[in-house]
Design a protein around this motif. Sequence first.
Motif, PDB file in Angstrom:
ATOM      1  N   LEU A  17       0.838  -1.182   0.000  1.00 53.16           N
ATOM      2  CA  LEU A  17       0.000   0.000   0.000  1.00 53.16           C
ATOM      3  C   LEU A  17       0.869   1.226   0.000  1.00 53.16           C
ATOM      4  CD1 LEU A  17      -2.842   0.064   2.591  1.00 53.16           C
ATOM      5  CD2 LEU A  17      -2.649   1.290   0.457  1.00 53.16           C
ATOM      6  N   LEU A  18       1.838   1.132   0.903  1.00 49.05           N
ATOM      7  CA  LEU A  18       2.692   2.272   1.088  1.00 49.05           C
ATOM      8  C   LEU A  18       3.603   2.449  -0.096  1.00 49.05           C
ATOM      9  CD1 LEU A  18       3.481   1.278   4.678  1.00 49.05           C
ATOM     10  CD2 LEU A  18       1.876   2.943   3.866  1.00 49.05           C
ATOM     11  N   ILE A  19       4.001   1.325  -0.630  1.00 52.58           N
ATOM     12  CA  ILE A  19       4.934   1.376  -1.735  1.00 52.58           C
ATOM     13  C   ILE A  19       4.419   2.329  -2.784  1.00 52.58           C
ATOM     14  CG2 ILE A  19       5.860   0.063  -3.631  1.00 52.58           C
ATOM     15  CD1 ILE A  19       5.754  -2.346  -1.908  1.00 52.58           C
ATOM     16  N   ALA A  20       3.204   2.113  -3.147  1.00 58.22           N
ATOM     17  CA  ALA A  20       2.655   2.957  -4.178  1.00 58.22           C
ATOM     18  C   ALA A  20       2.137   4.217  -3.564  1.00 58.22           C
ATOM     19  CB  ALA A  20       1.545   2.230  -4.878  1.00 58.22           C
ATOM     20  N   GLY A  21       2.270   4.370  -2.339  1.00 60.88           N
ATOM     21  CA  GLY A  21       1.818   5.557  -1.691  1.00 60.88           C
ATOM     22  C   GLY A  21       0.626   5.270  -0.872  1.00 60.88           C
ATOM     23  N   GLY A  22       0.505   4.139  -0.305  1.00 62.40           N
ATOM     24  CA  GLY A  22      -0.581   3.735   0.543  1.00 62.40           C
ATOM     25  C   GLY A  22      -1.501   4.866   0.848  1.00 62.40           C
ATOM     26  N   THR A  23      -2.347   4.751   1.795  1.00 61.60           N
ATOM     27  CA  THR A  23      -3.218   5.856   2.065  1.00 61.60           C
ATOM     28  C   THR A  23      -2.561   6.760   3.057  1.00 61.60           C
ATOM     29  OG1 THR A  23      -4.280   4.702   3.812  1.00 61.60           O
ATOM     30  CG2 THR A  23      -5.192   4.454   1.636  1.00 61.60           C
ATOM     31  N   GLY A  24      -2.889   7.995   3.029  1.00 59.34           N
ATOM     32  CA  GLY A  24      -2.277   8.915   3.948  1.00 59.34           C
ATOM     33  C   GLY A  24      -3.310   9.366   4.924  1.00 59.34           C
ATOM     34  N   TRP A  25      -3.018  10.411   5.602  1.00 62.54           N
ATOM     35  CA  TRP A  25      -3.948  10.900   6.592  1.00 62.54           C
ATOM     36  C   TRP A  25      -4.132  12.358   6.354  1.00 62.54           C
ATOM     37  CZ3 TRP A  25      -0.066  10.661  11.109  1.00 62.54           C
ATOM     38  CH2 TRP A  25       1.158  11.022  10.603  1.00 62.54           C
ATOM     39  N   GLN A 207       8.671  19.298   3.261  1.00 67.81           N
ATOM     40  CA  GLN A 207       8.710  18.877   1.874  1.00 67.81           C
ATOM     41  C   GLN A 207       8.362  17.382   1.805  1.00 67.81           C
ATOM     42  OE1 GLN A 207       9.362  20.781  -1.131  1.00 67.81           O
ATOM     43  NE2 GLN A 207       8.286  18.916  -1.735  1.00 67.81           N
ATOM     44  N   PHE A 208       7.137  17.095   1.416  1.00 62.08           N
ATOM     45  CA  PHE A 208       6.726  15.697   1.307  1.00 62.08           C
ATOM     46  C   PHE A 208       5.631  15.575   0.256  1.00 62.08           C
ATOM     47  CE2 PHE A 208       4.229  17.639   4.737  1.00 62.08           C
ATOM     48  CZ  PHE A 208       2.923  17.341   4.356  1.00 62.08           C
ATOM     49  N   ALA A 209       5.348  14.341  -0.129  1.00 57.69           N
ATOM     50  CA  ALA A 209       4.273  14.063  -1.085  1.00 57.69           C
ATOM     51  C   ALA A 209       3.093  13.450  -0.346  1.00 57.69           C
ATOM     52  CB  ALA A 209       4.766  13.117  -2.172  1.00 57.69           C
ATOM     53  N   TRP A 210       1.887  13.641  -0.909  1.00 54.74           N
ATOM     54  CA  TRP A 210       0.674  13.102  -0.306  1.00 54.74           C
ATOM     55  C   TRP A 210      -0.218  12.534  -1.405  1.00 54.74           C
ATOM     56  CZ3 TRP A 210       2.020  18.112  -0.982  1.00 54.74           C
ATOM     57  CH2 TRP A 210       1.151  18.928  -1.709  1.00 54.74           C
ATOM     58  N   GLY A 211      -1.442  12.144  -1.062  1.00 53.89           N
ATOM     59  CA  GLY A 211      -2.297  11.414  -1.982  1.00 53.89           C
ATOM     60  C   GLY A 211      -2.796  12.197  -3.178  1.00 53.89           C
ATOM     61  N   LYS A 212      -2.942  11.485  -4.288  1.00 55.48           N
ATOM     62  CA  LYS A 212      -3.534  12.057  -5.489  1.00 55.48           C
ATOM     63  C   LYS A 212      -5.015  12.350  -5.237  1.00 55.48           C
ATOM     64  CE  LYS A 212      -0.835   8.672  -8.124  1.00 55.48           C
ATOM     65  NZ  LYS A 212      -0.954   7.507  -9.033  1.00 55.48           N
ATOM     66  N   THR A 262      -2.563   3.604   5.661  1.00 51.92           N
ATOM     67  CA  THR A 262      -1.795   4.833   5.446  1.00 51.92           C
ATOM     68  C   THR A 262      -0.492   4.760   6.244  1.00 51.92           C
ATOM     69  OG1 THR A 262      -3.851   6.059   5.255  1.00 51.92           O
ATOM     70  CG2 THR A 262      -1.871   7.341   5.700  1.00 51.92           C
ATOM     71  N   ALA A 263       0.541   5.379   5.732  1.00 50.60           N
ATOM     72  CA  ALA A 263       1.809   5.345   6.460  1.00 50.60           C
ATOM     73  C   ALA A 263       2.696   6.516   6.076  1.00 50.60           C
ATOM     74  CB  ALA A 263       2.545   4.038   6.209  1.00 50.60           C
ATOM     75  N   PHE A 264       3.669   6.772   6.940  1.00 50.62           N
ATOM     76  CA  PHE A 264       4.811   7.629   6.617  1.00 50.62           C
ATOM     77  C   PHE A 264       5.910   6.682   6.140  1.00 50.62           C
ATOM     78  CE2 PHE A 264       3.118  10.084  10.370  1.00 50.62           C
ATOM     79  CZ  PHE A 264       2.743  11.219   9.676  1.00 50.62           C
ATOM     80  N   HIS A 265       6.536   7.002   5.013  1.00 51.50           N
ATOM     81  CA  HIS A 265       7.702   6.204   4.632  1.00 51.50           C
ATOM     82  C   HIS A 265       8.568   6.963   3.638  1.00 51.50           C
ATOM     83  CE1 HIS A 265       6.425   4.887   0.540  1.00 51.50           C
ATOM     84  NE2 HIS A 265       5.204   4.863   1.044  1.00 51.50           N
ATOM     85  N   TYR A 266       9.800   6.519   3.544  1.00 52.33           N
ATOM     86  CA  TYR A 266      10.748   7.120   2.616  1.00 52.33           C
ATOM     87  C   TYR A 266      10.364   6.792   1.181  1.00 52.33           C
ATOM     88  CZ  TYR A 266      14.977   7.983  -0.049  1.00 52.33           C
ATOM     89  OH  TYR A 266      15.856   8.431  -0.992  1.00 52.33           O
ATOM     90  N   TYR A 267      10.558   7.782   0.305  1.00 51.21           N
ATOM     91  CA  TYR A 267      10.425   7.557  -1.123  1.00 51.21           C
ATOM     92  C   TYR A 267      11.225   8.633  -1.839  1.00 51.21           C
ATOM     93  CZ  TYR A 267       8.306   5.806  -5.424  1.00 51.21           C
ATOM     94  OH  TYR A 267       8.099   5.234  -6.663  1.00 51.21           O
ATOM     95  N   ARG A 268      11.792   8.273  -2.964  1.00 51.59           N
ATOM     96  CA  ARG A 268      12.697   9.220  -3.638  1.00 51.59           C
ATOM     97  C   ARG A 268      11.966  10.427  -4.207  1.00 51.59           C
ATOM     98  NH1 ARG A 268      11.963   4.852  -6.864  1.00 51.59           N
ATOM     99  NH2 ARG A 268      11.208   5.230  -8.999  1.00 51.59           N
ATOM    100  N   GLN A 269      10.684  10.260  -4.599  1.00 53.23           N
ATOM    101  CA  GLN A 269       9.910  11.384  -5.121  1.00 53.23           C
ATOM    102  C   GLN A 269       9.027  11.927  -4.004  1.00 53.23           C
ATOM    103  OE1 GLN A 269       7.828   9.671  -8.443  1.00 53.23           O
ATOM    104  NE2 GLN A 269       9.638   9.610  -9.748  1.00 53.23           N
ATOM    105  N   ARG A 270       9.260  13.180  -3.622  1.00 52.75           N
ATOM    106  CA  ARG A 270       8.610  13.710  -2.418  1.00 52.75           C
ATOM    107  C   ARG A 270       8.050  15.110  -2.660  1.00 52.75           C
ATOM    108  NH1 ARG A 270      13.547  11.582  -0.872  1.00 52.75           N
ATOM    109  NH2 ARG A 270      14.472  13.658  -0.759  1.00 52.75           N
ATOM    110  N   GLY A 272       4.248  17.178  -3.902  1.00 51.15           N
ATOM    111  CA  GLY A 272       2.906  17.282  -4.452  1.00 51.15           C
ATOM    112  C   GLY A 272       2.010  16.094  -4.165  1.00 51.15           C
ATOM    113  N   ASP A 273       0.814  16.127  -4.774  1.00 53.63           N
ATOM    114  CA  ASP A 273      -0.179  15.073  -4.570  1.00 53.63           C
ATOM    115  C   ASP A 273       0.064  13.951  -5.572  1.00 53.63           C
ATOM    116  OD1 ASP A 273      -0.858  16.619  -6.750  1.00 53.63           O
ATOM    117  OD2 ASP A 273      -2.996  16.710  -6.273  1.00 53.63           O
ATOM    118  N   THR A 274       1.059  13.116  -5.265  1.00 53.62           N
ATOM    119  CA  THR A 274       1.518  12.105  -6.215  1.00 53.62           C
ATOM    120  C   THR A 274       1.413  10.677  -5.686  1.00 53.62           C
ATOM    121  OG1 THR A 274       3.795  12.368  -5.428  1.00 53.62           O
ATOM    122  CG2 THR A 274       3.121  13.720  -7.292  1.00 53.62           C
ATOM    123  N   SER A 275       1.000  10.477  -4.441  1.00 52.17           N
ATOM    124  CA  SER A 275       0.989   9.129  -3.868  1.00 52.17           C
ATOM    125  C   SER A 275      -0.397   8.506  -3.945  1.00 52.17           C
ATOM    126  CB  SER A 275       1.467   9.172  -2.413  1.00 52.17           C
ATOM    127  OG  SER A 275       0.402   9.523  -1.540  1.00 52.17           O
TER     128      SER A 275
END
Length: 302
Positions: A17-25, A207-212, A262-270, A272-275
Amino acid sequence: MPRRPAAALIVGVLGGLLIAGGTGWALSPALSLSALPSERIVVAESDPASATATETASAPAPTAPHPADDTPYDLASLPLIDVRSVNPAVPVDDDPTGVLSSSLARPLGSGAPVFAEPGGTPVGHLPRTHHYGGTTVPVVTAEEHWVKVLLPGRQGVPPQGDGGQTVGWLRVSDVEITPTESYVEVRLSANTIDIVTAAGRERVSDQFAWGKPATPTPSGRTFIMWTTVVPEFRYTEGHPVVYLGIQSPVMAGFDGGDVAVTAFHYYRQREGDTSFGCIYLDGPATDRLAQLAAGTPVIIHP
C-alpha cells in the motif's frame, strides 16, 4: 509474481500500500487534550498560524459519566479487532477533527472487550499484544469507568462501505492508562509535519508528497499503529515504515492485499499530490517519526 515471505504477510500488504503511496492521513484541528482528572494536559491551539503549545494545570472533570459494568466476557467469543478486521458493529469516528486526550490505553491481561457504547454488548475485543500493533491506542474521551479510544481496523470496505478511522469504548478496569507527551500534526496544504509537545513544535518536514485526488490521504485524527523496517520494500532504502491506524477512504486494498493502510515512509519522489495516500518523506524525517511510541496521536489537516 513471486510469493511474499510469510513473515512479511501484513508488511507486504500494508507496505504494498505504502509502496505505491498507501493511504495517507489528513490533519484535524490541533490536539486540544482533555485528559484524565489527575493528569497535566497540553493544549495546542487550532489556529494554523500558531506554533506554540500551551500548558494548563489540570484537566476538566469528566462529564456525563456512564455507570460501571463488571460483567465478565469471553474474549474468545468476540471478533478480533486488528488492522485486517472489518466489523460493521464498530463505529466510525464521529468527530474526526475533535480533541484527543493526553492518555493512551492498552488492554490488561490477554485483551479487553470493545463496546460501541458504554453498557452495551461488546462488539469485539482488542488484544494486549498483536504482531502488527494497534493495541496501544489514544484516548478520545475519559470517564471514571470508561474511555473512548481510536481503534485499528475498519467498519466497512470502500467503495461500498466506510473505511474511516474507527472508535470504541473500553472499560477502565480492563486497561492500563499511560500519558503521552507528544503528537504529530500534519498540514497537507502547508506541506508541514510537526511533533508537538509541551515545549513547543519540532518541524520534522516541510517537503513531502501526499495522496492524489483519486486516492487521497485520509483526513482526521488517528495514531501510530506499528513501526517496522521491511527489507523487501527496496524503495524505502532501509528506512522504517510508520503505519497509521487509518486506511484509505477509497481503496478496498492495495497491491493484491486486503488492507489499504496509510503510512509515513521514505520515497525518492517527495513533492505534491503524487501518492496513493501515504506520506512520502526523506530519510531523516522518516527516521525521526519512527522514534515515536506506538499509540502516539496523529492529526492530519487537508
